[in-house]
Design a protein around this motif. Structure first.
Motif: not given
Length: 896
Positions: A152-174
């Motif tokens: 991915g990329e660095v968050p730049s606009a309001p609403g953009d979020v970078v999450l740790a891999a452990r949270l991405v897996d628990r949330l089931g996000l891409d």
């Protein structure tokens, strides 16, 4: 000097040749010495890798260019700053609110400040909700190198979020998926634009993304070409702001210029005690290695008796004989150092690679430096120490007897066992005194002295067993007499087995007792596997409690139709800001008097401190039950407690609130609103009670409906309403089920939540004890095998004589099994007894000075102890009999 070097070169050449000729024994000795080397190297690598280096700290905290990160501490007090960035709040120096302008005035002129704010939030999607995460928001594009992105990329606009891999897996996000961030009553939509490596941080959002509620701290990155110096950091500290500075980390100030060290003394007695305990454990472990390896060198010296005698006959001095045997220890120590260090570094690297894929990976891989030289030196010293006694015996051997093939026996010193007994008694006394007075150094010294005393007394124990020889069968009689005559060979093996078994038994008792204390500190409200569905919190108005309960129950019932629900009722105020003050008055005879001195308080049972507990809780202060909820909780004694509630009694878990009349005296002080105004007159009631031993605060006072009816609902401005439910399911609720149900409950209300009793338990004391017992078995079997091997070499002429006069071929196996049994039985019996005693002493220390206090109970893991006490002799005897050949080769007798 050249002559000495020449002699050492010759001795080392002989030792190297002998080591290569007897490769099996050499490998065993090298493995024994390499084990502590491997362990020390491995631990040093793990410890070094668990702490971030300066470069890692700079990269994780400041990125590539930021000069500092300054933080307004949430405690609101002045801070003494240490160079690493740690802060300590001083309660006697309150500070005023600090803003960006205050910080800009103290950082270098022209510096640019980039705000960073941290919030406590919940993250959820349509399927899963995760709570209690800390998320930061900043303009990451202006602080390059700040995010360790894996995709991915660095968050730049309001609403953009970078999450740790452990949270991405628990949330089931891409990448590109939307989710919701909630904090308090606020919710904002967010988009996953990047994934970062797992670590201490949960994630990072762009500025103006996170909701305004739930802010935990405010920080600012300091950008610019001018560094933030140590005087700048001290100036920031004066207004209650901490700072992590790049310049300070790269060039820390002298210790005398750090106010932290002038205010706090890091060299506390607790640290000294910890160092002493670690040193004691390490010392006992190294002594164990010497005891294990010593017999192996004795085997080599015995088998080289004729060779050493030839050296002496051709002009070799006793010092030359000692040097030859010591050279074997030197060669083995050097080889063990190389093998142990290499395997330790490899193991540390493997553990780092494995843990780096986990949820909380180590910050970096750091290999030890000076520690390797120290560990290698210890390995060489271990080899020399283990070879010293065999070398000393070899230098004193009778040359004529050795050349003639006769065996000489050293007369044991009778005073050594008595010295050992005296040291054992003195050490035990020191350990008990140190435990009762919470003096760690005295406790450690006592344990060491006791262990050394038992090792010295091992020869005396063998001598006592030798007195039973005439009453035993032939194989056992031969083994007992041989052990008694050859105490110099048998005593070290018995001592090694005894020390290993004692240490393992004490460790198992301590770890099992600690696990039991941890379990005891947790106060459950229901049996393991029971779910707690909470639908009410203190901020909910009472009239909405029923609606929140109905909505939450319908949601969970639809998701888990197999679950059974038991409503939980609470006495809640009509005003969401008010609360009801109702408690049970203790019996005046059990109350600690205020006029007692400190010494009197220490001796008065009424002044004993209460036990600290932890556990889940409901939103309401007081629960009301007719017995239905208590029966569904499934705790021990639940049926009797449910019957008591059905009879109109209350439940209490403190016997001191039962007065001599057998009643509990309740006081309803008032129901107060948010302005502190009383909404009811004080009420006193005397009601019958039932005492339970459930330590959860919910059972400190649990009301029955009959008792609540005696309160005037209008005057107390409170009512009974559902606040949640106990959830019982045929299939246990796992963490993934909880995350999914929390997401479904997100729309029910602020009080909606789900927890499961038992998910917090992660320790397996019995498995850990079995692992310790297995390690002790391996060490004890190694010591027994070495001693039996030496005994077999020495007793071969005797067994050949027995065979010549008609003894059966299987006699040799029986004798070998009996020799192993003598060592294993003595070591196991005395070692287990000593270990249980040491475990009791350590438990006494924990009850006196430990954090558990009265929660600590001495618990013996009898299955693991039985495995050690019974399995060791069985394996030793069986292994010796199986691995020993029944037929002997011909033995040539030298002319005498």
């Amino acid at each position: 000097m050249d002559r000495r070097l020449t002699r050492w070169r010759a001795s080392l050449r002989i030792a190297r040749r002998d080591a290569w000729r007897h490769r099996g024994r050499t490998l065993l000795v090298v493995a024994m010495i390499a084990l502590p080397v491997l362990g020390a190297t491995f631990v040093a690598t793990v410890i070094r890798s668990s702490s971030p280096t300066v470069a890692t700290t700079l990269h994780q905290t400041l990125g590539d260019q930021a000069q500092a990160l300054v933080t307004v501490d949430p405690c609101g007090f002045a801070i003494q700053q240490v160079p690493t960035g740690g802060r300590t709040c001083l309660s006697d120096q309150p500070v005023e609110e600090v803003g960006e302008a205050d910080i800009a005035a103290l950082v270098p002129a022209g510096a640019e400040l980039v705000a960073r704010h941290e919030f406590g939030v919940d993250l959820y999607t349509d399927e899963v909700r995760i709570g209690d995460e800390v998320l930061a928001a900043t303009d990451a594009e202006r602080v390059p190198g700040l995010l360790p992105l894996t995709s991915g990329e660095v968050p730049s606009a309001p609403g953009d979020v970078v999450l740790a891999a452990r949270l991405v897996d628990r949330l089931g996000l891409d990448l590109g998926d939307a989710f919701t961030i909630a904090s308090g009553e606020s919710e904002v939509p967010a988009t996953l634009v990047g994934v970062m490596r797992n670590g201490d941080q949960s994630g990072l959002a762009a500025q103006d993304t996170l909701p305004g509620d739930g802010e935990l701290s405010s920080s600012w990155y300091v950008l610019g070409p001018v560094p933030v110096t140590w005087p700048d950091v001290l100036a920031l500290n004066e207004i209650g702001v901490g700072a992590v500075s790049r310049a300070v980390l790269l060039d820390p100030p002298p210790r005398a210029e750090v106010p932290y060290y002038a205010t706090f003394d890091p060299g506390t007695s607790a640290q000294s005690s910890t160092i002493g305990l670690v040193a004691a454990v390490a010392g006992i472990g190294l002594l164990e290695v010497v005891l294990l390896v010593g017999p192996a060198f004795a085997v080599g010296a015995k088998r080289s008796t004729r060779q050493l005698a030839l050296v002496a006959a051709t002009g070799g001095r006793p010092a030359d004989l000692r040097r030859i045997v010591l050279s074997a220890g030197l060669v083995a120590g050097l080889g063990a150092a190389l093998v142990g260090i290499a395997l330790g570094l490899l193991g540390g690297a493997i553990i780092y690679l494995v843990n780096s894929r986990g949820d909380y990976p180590p910050p970096n891989l750091v290999l030890p430096t000076w520690e390797l030289a120290a560990v290698a030196g210890v390995a060489v010293l271990l080899g020399l120490a283990a070879a010293w006694l065999p070398a000393r015996s070899a230098s004193r051997a009778d040359v004529v007897a050795a050349l003639a093939g006769r065996r000489s026996q050293a007369t044991p010193r009778r005073r050594v066992p008595w010295i050992g007994v005296g040291l054992t008694v003195v050490g035990l006394g020191l350990a008990i005194v140190g435990a009762t007075r919470a003096t760690m150094l005295m406790l450690v010294a006592g344990v060491i002295v006791m262990e050394v005393g038992l090792i010295l007394a091992a020869g005396g124990i063998i001598a006592l067993l030798g007195r039973l020889g005439p009453r035993l069968r032939a194989p056992v009689r031969i083994a007992v007499r041989d052990a008694d005559r050859q105490r110099g060979r048998t005593a070290p093996a018995v001592a090694a087995v005894l020390a290993a078994v004692a240490a393992a038994t004490a460790a198992m008792v301590f770890s099992t007792s600690e696990a039991r204390a941890q379990d005891a500190s947790w106060a459950p409200m229901a049996a393991d596997g029971t779910g707690y569905l909470t639908t009410y919190s203190f901020i909910d108005p009472a009239q909405d409690a029923q609606a929140s309960f109905d909505d939450a129950l319908s949601v969970v019932r639809a998701a888990r139709p197999d679950a059974a629900f038991t409503p939980v009722l609470g006495l809640i105020p009509d005003d969401p800001a008010g609360f009801v003050e109702l408690w049970a008055e203790p019996d005046p005879a059990t109350v600690c008097a205020d006029d007692l001195t400190e010494e009197q308080r220490a001796q008065d049972e009424r002044c004993a401190a209460g036990l600290l507990t932890s556990g889940y809780g409901w939103g309401a202060q007081l629960l009301v039950d007719d017995g239905t909820m208590v029966a569904a909780a499934g705790l021990p004694g639940a049926d009797e407690a449910a019957a008591a509630l059905a009879d109109g009694r209350v439940l209490v878990n403190d016997p001191d609130v039962i007065w001599p009349d057998g009643m509990v005296h309740l006081t309803l002080a008032a129901s107060r609103d948010d302005a502190g105004n009383e909404t009811a007159d004080p009420v006193e009631l005397a009601v019958p009670a039932h005492v339970v031993d459930w330590r959860h605060w919910s059972y400190g006072l649990l009301l029955s409906p009959e008792v609540v009816d005696q309160l005037d609902p209008a005057s107390v401005a409170a009512r009974v309403a559902p606040i949640g439910a106990l959830v019982g399911a045929q299939a246990p609720l796992a963490q993934a089920d909880v995350d999914h149900l929390r997401r479904l409950l997100a729309d029910v209300g602020s009080g909606g939540g789900l927890s499961v009793e038992g998910l917090q338990n992660s320790s397996d004391a019995l498995s850990n004890s079995l692992i310790v017992a297995g390690a002790a078995l391996a060490i004890a079997l190694a010591a027994t095998g070495l001693s039996v091997g030496l005994a077999a070499a020495e007793s071969r002429p005797d067994l050949a004589t027995l065979a010549a006069i008609g003894a059966s071929p299987g006699l040799r196996r029986k004798v070998a099994g009996a020799q192993a049994g003598v060592i294993a039985v003595i070591g196991a019996v005395v070692g287990v007894g000593t270990g249980l005693l040491l475990g009791y002493v350590l438990s006494l220390w924990q009850r006196t000075a430990g954090q558990w206090g009265a929660l600590w109970e001495t618990v013996v893991p009898w299955p693991a102890v039985a495995l050690l006490a019974l399995g060791l002799p069985v394996l030793a005897i069986g292994g010796a009999m199986v691995l020993t050949r029944s037929r002997l080769p011909m033995v040539r007798r030298m002319a005498q």
